[in-house]
Write an enzyme that holds these catalytic residues in place. Sequence first.
Site, short mmCIF file in Angstrom:
data_model
loop_
_atom_site.label_atom_id
_atom_site.label_comp_id
_atom_site.label_asym_id
_atom_site.label_seq_id
_atom_site.Cartn_x
_atom_site.Cartn_y
_atom_site.Cartn_z
N GLY A 58 -0.37 -4.82 0.29
CA GLY A 58 -1.80 -4.65 -0.50
C GLY A 58 -1.54 -5.13 -1.85
O GLY A 58 -2.58 -5.66 -2.34
N ASP A 73 -2.07 -7.83 6.91
CA ASP A 73 -3.48 -7.65 6.75
C ASP A 73 -3.76 -8.09 5.25
O ASP A 73 -3.24 -9.31 4.79
CB ASP A 73 -3.87 -6.43 7.24
CG ASP A 73 -3.04 -5.16 6.10
OD1 ASP A 73 -2.26 -5.42 5.58
OD2 ASP A 73 -3.79 -3.91 5.66
N GLY A 90 0.76 -1.15 -0.18
CA GLY A 90 0.10 -0.19 -0.09
C GLY A 90 0.75 1.33 -0.12
O GLY A 90 2.00 1.22 0.12
N GLU A 110 4.81 -6.71 7.34
CA GLU A 110 4.14 -5.80 8.43
C GLU A 110 4.84 -5.60 9.73
O GLU A 110 4.77 -4.26 10.30
CB GLU A 110 2.80 -5.94 8.06
CG GLU A 110 2.19 -5.50 6.96
CD GLU A 110 2.32 -6.61 5.91
OE1 GLU A 110 1.76 -6.53 4.61
OE2 GLU A 110 2.68 -7.69 6.33
#
Length: 346
Positions: free
Chosen positions: A115, A146, A68, A138
């Site tokens: 992402g 996530d 992301g 992460e």
Amino acid sequence: MDFGGGDEIRFERLGRAGVVTLTRPQALNAVTHRMIKALGKALRSWERDEGVDVVVVKAEGRAFSAGGDILHIYEAGRAGNPPVEFFADEYRLNAYIARFKKPYVALIDGIVMGGGVGISFHGSHRVMTENAQFAMPEVGIGFFPDVGASHLLPDLGGSFGMYLALTGNRIRYGDALWSGLATHTIKAEDQASFLDRLALTGDPESVLRGFFVSAKRETDRPILEAISRHFAQPSLPDLIDSLDRAGNDEFATGTLATIRTRSPTSLRVAWRQISAGQTLSMDDCMRMEFRILNRMLAGHDFYEGIRAAIIDKGSKPQWRPAAIDAVSEADVEAYFAPLGDRELEL
């Protein structure tokens, strides 16, 4: 075709295929809110379109997607306006891809992380070339794995998913294939021919039979056995103790050193998240992750991790708390508590 993605993402109809191309190579195709919304619109349109038999997602440049747009997330959060809606739309898209009714082919030629994993690895066909590398890094920036990692990683045998979640280590296409992350591997030089054939037939299974080239697993058996042994421990402290008691074992020593650089809070949350994901549906995983996300965006370590990695490149993050045993069960529990009327709606 214009679904509102501007110059960040391109949509085309090629024969029987709807083709998505990520077009931010200078930013390693980091996923933006605009890209997420446009991809969601395209998929809903193509799912209803009888002329589209298959969707293909690919990217320009040397990365599929490095994750992301974390610098934007950092700046928005620091300004007191954390981009919760970006994540809500992203998580909804991840869940939608998992239940997409047509073949969804991710063609991955380069780095795929964060992402980028969310818009590729929940589809029916995950096709990687020899240039591909996968990671969920992460915990190294004070965040958590996530975009559906709690659904994706528990399915990998031999505790390999827990290993990837807690170390953030990269793997290549052979490990991805043999662990089950990738469904197929092809040669990078065959991508154009593969896409042409897929557009002609709309049938990924038959086309992949002609292009599939098996990849050898890069991680050897003794290391896989060590991963299975250490990362199958019943708790995070037990895992660390297991690595610590291995003495001068090179794998255990290196892995423990890696884990000790990660955010203690992120490690504790990721451990529980991946463990819980074993028994949850994709939709329930996304709801759980949205609860965690809201607490992470209100916390310290995420912003500190991005500061150290991106703002003051190469500096050492100052985690709070600084030790795993200083993160209490109550601290962890708070990340998973219901959000009331702010729960993620899918």
